[in-house]
Design a protein around this motif. Structure first.
Motif, mmCIF file in Angstrom:
data_model
loop_
_atom_site.group_PDB
_atom_site.id
_atom_site.type_symbol
_atom_site.label_atom_id
_atom_site.label_comp_id
_atom_site.label_asym_id
_atom_site.label_seq_id
_atom_site.Cartn_x
_atom_site.Cartn_y
_atom_site.Cartn_z
ATOM 1 N N UNK A 32 0.862 -1.173 0.000
ATOM 2 C CA UNK A 32 0.000 0.000 0.000
ATOM 3 C C UNK A 32 0.901 1.225 0.000
ATOM 4 N N UNK A 33 0.498 2.217 -0.787
ATOM 5 C CA UNK A 33 1.170 3.507 -0.812
ATOM 6 C C UNK A 33 0.091 4.538 -0.498
ATOM 7 N N UNK A 34 -0.075 4.836 0.789
ATOM 8 C CA UNK A 34 -1.241 5.600 1.191
ATOM 9 C C UNK A 34 -2.471 4.737 0.980
ATOM 10 N N UNK A 35 -3.411 5.213 0.166
ATOM 11 C CA UNK A 35 -4.614 4.438 -0.146
ATOM 12 C C UNK A 35 -4.461 3.596 -1.417
ATOM 13 N N UNK A 36 -3.367 3.792 -2.126
ATOM 14 C CA UNK A 36 -3.157 3.086 -3.392
ATOM 15 C C UNK A 36 -2.611 1.683 -3.152
ATOM 16 N N UNK A 37 -3.105 0.733 -3.958
ATOM 17 C CA UNK A 37 -2.672 -0.658 -3.873
ATOM 18 C C UNK A 37 -1.717 -0.942 -5.029
ATOM 19 N N UNK A 38 -0.654 -1.677 -4.748
ATOM 20 C CA UNK A 38 0.295 -2.007 -5.802
ATOM 21 C C UNK A 38 1.008 -3.314 -5.534
ATOM 22 N N UNK A 39 1.830 -3.699 -6.494
ATOM 23 C CA UNK A 39 2.616 -4.932 -6.394
ATOM 24 C C UNK A 39 4.058 -4.602 -6.773
ATOM 25 N N UNK A 40 5.001 -5.027 -5.948
ATOM 26 C CA UNK A 40 6.420 -4.816 -6.248
ATOM 27 C C UNK A 40 6.789 -5.595 -7.508
ATOM 28 N N UNK A 41 7.474 -4.908 -8.431
ATOM 29 C CA UNK A 41 7.820 -5.547 -9.707
ATOM 30 C C UNK A 41 9.321 -5.495 -9.963
ATOM 31 N N UNK A 42 10.094 -5.726 -8.923
ATOM 32 C CA UNK A 42 11.540 -5.892 -9.063
ATOM 33 C C UNK A 42 11.992 -6.800 -7.928
ATOM 34 N N UNK A 43 12.883 -7.722 -8.221
ATOM 35 C CA UNK A 43 13.300 -8.672 -7.198
ATOM 36 C C UNK A 43 14.272 -8.018 -6.221
ATOM 37 N N UNK A 44 14.320 -8.570 -5.024
ATOM 38 C CA UNK A 44 15.265 -8.074 -4.022
ATOM 39 C C UNK A 44 16.691 -8.240 -4.535
ATOM 40 N N UNK A 45 16.925 -9.328 -5.251
ATOM 41 C CA UNK A 45 18.257 -9.578 -5.814
ATOM 42 C C UNK A 45 18.651 -8.487 -6.811
ATOM 43 N N UNK A 46 17.702 -8.096 -7.676
ATOM 44 C CA UNK A 46 17.993 -7.046 -8.652
ATOM 45 C C UNK A 46 18.225 -5.700 -7.965
ATOM 46 N N UNK A 47 17.452 -5.419 -6.924
ATOM 47 C CA UNK A 47 17.650 -4.184 -6.165
ATOM 48 C C UNK A 47 19.039 -4.160 -5.534
ATOM 49 N N UNK A 48 19.449 -5.284 -4.979
ATOM 50 C CA UNK A 48 20.775 -5.359 -4.358
ATOM 51 C C UNK A 48 21.876 -5.190 -5.394
ATOM 52 N N UNK A 49 21.651 -5.719 -6.601
ATOM 53 C CA UNK A 49 22.624 -5.571 -7.673
ATOM 54 C C UNK A 49 22.766 -4.108 -8.087
ATOM 55 N N UNK A 50 21.633 -3.399 -8.185
ATOM 56 C CA UNK A 50 21.657 -1.974 -8.533
ATOM 57 C C UNK A 50 22.413 -1.193 -7.459
ATOM 58 N N UNK A 51 22.126 -1.491 -6.202
ATOM 59 C CA UNK A 51 22.784 -0.781 -5.115
ATOM 60 C C UNK A 51 24.288 -1.067 -5.091
ATOM 61 N N UNK A 52 24.675 -2.281 -5.427
ATOM 62 C CA UNK A 52 26.099 -2.624 -5.466
ATOM 63 C C UNK A 52 26.823 -1.816 -6.542
ATOM 64 N N UNK A 53 26.166 -1.638 -7.694
ATOM 65 C CA UNK A 53 26.766 -0.843 -8.767
ATOM 66 C C UNK A 53 26.913 0.613 -8.348
ATOM 67 N N UNK A 54 25.925 1.121 -7.628
ATOM 68 C CA UNK A 54 26.007 2.498 -7.129
ATOM 69 C C UNK A 54 27.125 2.614 -6.106
#
Length: 326
Positions: free
Chosen positions: A221-243
């Motif tokens: 939930x983002x406030x009243x909005x409903x959503x679904x995460x569309x990126x894996x934790x692994x991919x997020x960690x990979x992006x952060x490692x590159x940064x």
């Protein structure tokens, strides 16, 4: 010290509006520096005036001298920006009023105060005021504003006149200011030099790397909005490692702190966006309204590759078509 701790805790609650995320960071003993807190406050969804009050309050208690200087310069810049926005002594501009529920200007004025006074008479709607140059002969050009780190060769590029405003400000129905901006072309160098809009060493742009509790398919939930995460934790960690390793040529706060969410509208339509992690909370499918629960579950399964696309599109078509016919 106790008072300073209370102030920081209150500012942290403003910076992290999601109680889920605040509890997550408490659970992993994540302590934020004053510099990180300033970055989160500046990139929060608070109104600009609230952001300025918050960082000013932080500057008064921080022991980080560099941060204190950066905040003082930002406050000076914003004060001067609004002064320039309000100045039309040479009569080169007009101020146009736009109410929040209308597409067309609701008035044209030479003086900002007169425009505000007129717009306040409505009493029920917020409004914005644009500062528009009156072209006499040759239309003016404007600075292109390319990121100098990514496009150093384009720094002298000028754009043809586009009729865009040179500045804008937003107000509540009673005339309280909410935000403002002015073109850098309108500001003297000594004001523009107070900040560097592209510098990653400033708190406004600082690429803050946040611990991430979400994985692909999580319902949020983002406030009243409903959503679904569309990126894996692994991919997020990979992006952060590159940064973290300096492999990304330019990365600002939004690049570092954002994730990917497929938002699900009431009509069943889906649109993706990149909100900050700090705005989200994980929820169970069972906690959702019954009329949308199964559909959200289908979206979650689909982004994880557990659901056939053709079956999902059939359901999507039924929902969006049904909304159109109502």
């Amino acid at each position: 010290m106790a008072v300073e701790k209370e102030i920081r805790e209150r500012l942290l609650e403003q910076a992290i509006p999601s109680d889920y995320m605040r509890e997550f960071y408490r659970s992993i003993d994540r302590n934020f520096t004053d510099f990180e807190l300033a970055a989160m406050l500046w990139n929060s969804r608070m109104k600009q005036t609230e952001q300025l009050r918050a960082i000013k309050e932080l500057s008064e208690i921080t022991g980080d001298s560099e941060l204190k200087t950066q905040i003082e310069n930002r406050l000076r810049y914003e004060s001067e920006a609004y002064r320039v926005f309000a100045d039309n002594e040479d009569g080169k501009y007009i101020y146009t009023i736009e109410y929040e529920d209308e597409e067309w200007p609701g008035g044209f004025f030479r003086k900002l105060d007169a425009a505000i006074a007129f717009a306040k008479k409505d009493g029920e709607r917020g409004f914005s005021i644009r500062k528009q140059i009156v072209v006499e002969d040759e239309p003016p050009t404007s600075k292109a504003g390319w990121n100098p780190i990514l496009f150093p060769e384009l720094q002298d590029e000028r754009l043809e006149y586009s009729a865009d405003p040179d500045g804008s400000a937003g107000y509540s129905a009673d005339g309280e200011i909410r935000y403002w901006w002015i073109s850098t072309d309108c500001l003297p160098d000594e004001v523009n030099n107070l900040i560097d809009q592209w510098c990653m060493e400033r708190f406004e742009n600082y690429p803050l790397l946040l611990e991430n509790p979400f994985d692909r398919g999580d319902i949020v939930m983002d406030g009243d909005a409903i959503g679904v995460i569309d990126i894996s934790k692994e991919d997020m960690e990979s992006i952060q490692a590159r940064i973290r390793n300096g492999e990304v040529k330019y990365c600002d706060y939004l690049d570092a702190a954002s994730t990917t969410v497929q938002y699900i509208g009431k009509d069943g339509r889906i649109s993706h966006d990149h909100p900050s992690l700090l705005f989200l909370k994980k929820v169970n499918e069972a906690a959702l309204p019954e009329e949308i629960r199964d559909y959200v579950g289908m979206v979650s399964d689909m982004v994880q590759g557990h659901f056939s696309l053709d079956f999902f599109l059939e359901e999507y078509e039924k929902r969006t078509k049904g909304e159109k016919e109502r």
